[in-house]
Design an enzyme around this catalytic site. Sequence first.
Site, PDB file in Angstrom:
ATOM      1  N   LYS A 197     116.603 -17.891 -44.088  1.00 57.76           N
ATOM      2  CA  LYS A 197     117.802 -18.573 -44.350  1.00 57.76           C
ATOM      3  C   LYS A 197     117.682 -19.811 -43.455  1.00 57.76           C
ATOM      4  O   LYS A 197     118.223 -20.904 -44.053  1.00 57.76           O
ATOM      5  CB  LYS A 197     119.171 -17.743 -43.550  1.00 57.76           C
ATOM      6  CG  LYS A 197     119.590 -16.341 -44.191  1.00 57.76           C
ATOM      7  CD  LYS A 197     120.390 -15.659 -43.516  1.00 57.76           C
ATOM      8  CE  LYS A 197     120.233 -15.328 -42.261  1.00 57.76           C
ATOM      9  NZ  LYS A 197     119.332 -14.071 -41.917  1.00 57.76           N
ATOM     10  N   ASN A 202     125.328 -20.025 -38.858  1.00 60.31           N
ATOM     11  CA  ASN A 202     124.612 -19.289 -38.121  1.00 60.31           C
ATOM     12  C   ASN A 202     123.091 -19.756 -37.573  1.00 60.31           C
ATOM     13  O   ASN A 202     122.562 -19.293 -36.691  1.00 60.31           O
ATOM     14  CB  ASN A 202     124.034 -18.061 -39.012  1.00 60.31           C
ATOM     15  CG  ASN A 202     123.354 -16.972 -38.355  1.00 60.31           C
ATOM     16  OD1 ASN A 202     123.908 -16.398 -37.667  1.00 60.31           O
ATOM     17  ND2 ASN A 202     122.301 -16.444 -38.838  1.00 60.31           N
ATOM     18  N   HIS A 219     120.107  -4.718 -39.826  1.00 59.57           N
ATOM     19  CA  HIS A 219     121.249  -4.494 -39.254  1.00 59.57           C
ATOM     20  C   HIS A 219     122.177  -3.483 -39.908  1.00 59.57           C
ATOM     21  O   HIS A 219     123.308  -3.531 -40.462  1.00 59.57           O
ATOM     22  CB  HIS A 219     122.237  -5.825 -39.632  1.00 59.57           C
ATOM     23  CG  HIS A 219     121.543  -6.827 -39.148  1.00 59.57           C
ATOM     24  ND1 HIS A 219     121.176  -7.318 -37.884  1.00 59.57           N
ATOM     25  CD2 HIS A 219     121.281  -8.181 -39.736  1.00 59.57           C
ATOM     26  CE1 HIS A 219     120.733  -8.401 -37.708  1.00 59.57           C
ATOM     27  NE2 HIS A 219     120.527  -8.977 -38.868  1.00 59.57           N
TER      28      HIS A 219
END
Length: 467
Positions: free
Chosen positions: A121, A144, A190
């Site tokens: 990302k 982020n 996660h």
Amino acid sequence: MINLFYMEGLPVAVMGLGKSGLATAEALTQSGADVWVWDDNESSRAAALDKGYKVVDLTTADLTELTTIVWSPGIPHTHPKPHPVALRARAANIELVCDIELLARSERDSAYIGITGTNGKSTTTTLIGHVMEAAGRRIAVGGNLGTPALTFPSVGAGGSYVLEMSSYQLELTYSITFDVAVLLNITPDHLARHGGMDGYVAAKKLVFHRQTKPRTAVIGVDDPTCRAIWEELKAKGDQVIWPVSALGPVPGGVYAADGWLVDDTFGAAERVAELAAFPALLGTHNWQNAAAAFAACKAAGVPTPAIVAAMTTFPGLAHRQQLVRTIDGVRFVNDSKATNADATEKALATFDPIYWILGGQAKETGLDGLEAYAPRVRHAFLIGEASDRFAVWLEANKVPHTRCGTLDVAVNAAAELALAKALPGACVLLSPACASWDQFANFEKRGEAFADAVNRLEGNAVPGDRA
């Protein structure tokens, strides 16, 4: 800083006082809101008091005045166990949003490019920003990635926000329909926070929420989960869909094949650039990043020649396979961000032959899974707490190694051997497969120390390669 005009005069709470939480509190204060702040950490509360904020214990306070709590995405609000404040908020019908939701409510005339995925990302987001800026676009890049969204300038109509979006942020952002949405890949991560793999996948798919043509979905198809999402989106046909792949041709998309970046978005299968022309985008994982960034920038209206020209000048991200210097043909690469074996695998797959500097504070899995890359390593140089444990693995995989203890000693020893052998393509690679905390405050400090040690070495450097 973003003007949150619609919050003027209203009580708004901020839960979590990290970098984005403090930026949110500042933006709300400047916009005239009545700001309440809370953090479970006592020192964070004390720091907020010192800054003049109203610290209100959201675990016990009367919340009936509130309609909104700006929630730090890192704090659980559903799984594995919701924070007590989240339970209280939902019982009182108070919305939980993140800072990016506030950005979207203010900057309604701007375009939005969202990038998510388990891996890649940050590189892809930064690369898109680099291309857009080089093309003269008015942009802000963050999310982020590290720059809090509410510290952005207003880019207004005609401008674009390029946002790295975590799964946590996507769950707390409701108002954005991304003009260009990028999903790179999905592997298990996660899972506790999302109640399992299905919840994690559902969160990632939110990047495509409400997209209709001419908005564009750019999606990696090299893993089975994302390939299934691609098929699902194609069947619905709501938006323009451009698949991307690092592994070979994919009809109607952008892909890497035979050393080239190929654009088949309009069916021409045009070779647009040799991948070797992108020195900061080495390795298969970065080819996917390059393909996705190319597709996203093309969808945003940047001409192909401008995209390619900008990608050739992309410097890469600090501490992620970052070329520090080339001395007498030997590359010195800083991959300090590789704090586990999975991350180190990408670097070991990229370079050959390798003089590998590794070690630090080991993760539970150690070097498991890296056995196939042992033949690429001409010599390993061990540092930190993991030296004894990693020496066992290196011996079992027949990798010559030296216990160096500290990073500066390892750099000098690796440089001496690599320069003496002068093998074609040689790389001195810091890819520790460990956390840094035994010897450094963080992986950034470790990477900086590596760069400093490399820049002290003598030798004939390639012009422009010194960091």
